[in-house]
Enzyme design. Sequence first.
Site, mmCIF file in Angstrom:
data_model
loop_
_atom_site.group_PDB
_atom_site.id
_atom_site.type_symbol
_atom_site.label_atom_id
_atom_site.label_comp_id
_atom_site.label_asym_id
_atom_site.label_seq_id
_atom_site.Cartn_x
_atom_site.Cartn_y
_atom_site.Cartn_z
ATOM 1 N N SER A 95 -1.140 3.183 -0.289
ATOM 2 C CA SER A 95 -1.803 3.495 -1.562
ATOM 3 C C SER A 95 -0.719 3.544 -2.632
ATOM 4 O O SER A 95 0.471 3.524 -2.325
ATOM 5 C CB SER A 95 -2.549 4.831 -1.484
ATOM 6 N N LEU A 109 -3.972 11.105 -2.396
ATOM 7 C CA LEU A 109 -4.306 10.487 -3.678
ATOM 8 C C LEU A 109 -3.864 9.030 -3.752
ATOM 9 O O LEU A 109 -2.867 8.643 -3.145
ATOM 10 C CB LEU A 109 -3.659 11.261 -4.828
ATOM 11 N N HIS A 120 1.310 4.975 4.303
ATOM 12 C CA HIS A 120 0.879 6.169 5.029
ATOM 13 C C HIS A 120 1.096 6.035 6.525
ATOM 14 O O HIS A 120 1.496 6.997 7.190
ATOM 15 C CB HIS A 120 -0.609 6.430 4.769
ATOM 16 N N LEU A 122 1.826 3.051 9.926
ATOM 17 C CA LEU A 122 1.933 1.791 10.661
ATOM 18 C C LEU A 122 1.714 2.144 12.119
ATOM 19 O O LEU A 122 2.393 3.025 12.658
ATOM 20 C CB LEU A 122 3.311 1.156 10.473
ATOM 21 N N TYR A 166 12.769 1.822 10.963
ATOM 22 C CA TYR A 166 12.505 1.411 9.588
ATOM 23 C C TYR A 166 13.749 0.846 8.905
ATOM 24 O O TYR A 166 13.631 -0.019 8.027
ATOM 25 C CB TYR A 166 11.909 2.567 8.793
#
Length: 206
Positions: A95, A109, A120, A122, A166
């Site tokens: 988002s 939000l 948010h 994976l 990551y």
Amino acid sequence: MPTFVGAQPFIKPMQSPPSVSPGIQRRHTLPASEVRPLNTQDAISVFEIEREAFISVSGECPLHLDEVRHFLTLCPELSMGWFEEGRLVAFIIGSLWDQDRLTTEALTLHKPCGSTVHIHVLAVHRTFRQQGKGPILMWRYLQYLRCLPNVRRAVLMCEDFLIPFYRKSGFKVLGRCAITVANLTFTEMWYPISGHAYMRRNTGCV
């Protein structure tokens, strides 16, 4: 590793279908492998994969089912699902966010005017893990974000044992995250999207 077309991340199958004689080709055959944005009809499949992946490790899901539906309603274009013969095997949900660092509000939000994509979650289905699908999907997702003119960076929060994963995708450590969930603490990481104007001009991005 399959070759991908970065400019059209959703509408092209990830692998070309085998050549089949028109006389024996079946109608309505699902693509062997495809990537597309998720929608609310995918929410249950998303949550089942997420729950299995996270509950056994940390005891908490990044998104509950109602939150999955919430983001797939508000910003489905910031999600990406990998499907094998119509079955969801891996996904990302994001988002937009409008601050330099994540706060608790970022968990629920979507800020349409923001220039940061908050990733948010994976997750990969348990039977498709250890096949490189997570890094491939993340790479494809980041290529897609470069096609969005107002996006300047991607951020995420993760437990420390996931930092090397990551980092391999190009994320850098920002520092400790202000968000805690139950007894869990997180590290915030970021990936620069800005500075790719040349790529946008030369990949057919709109």
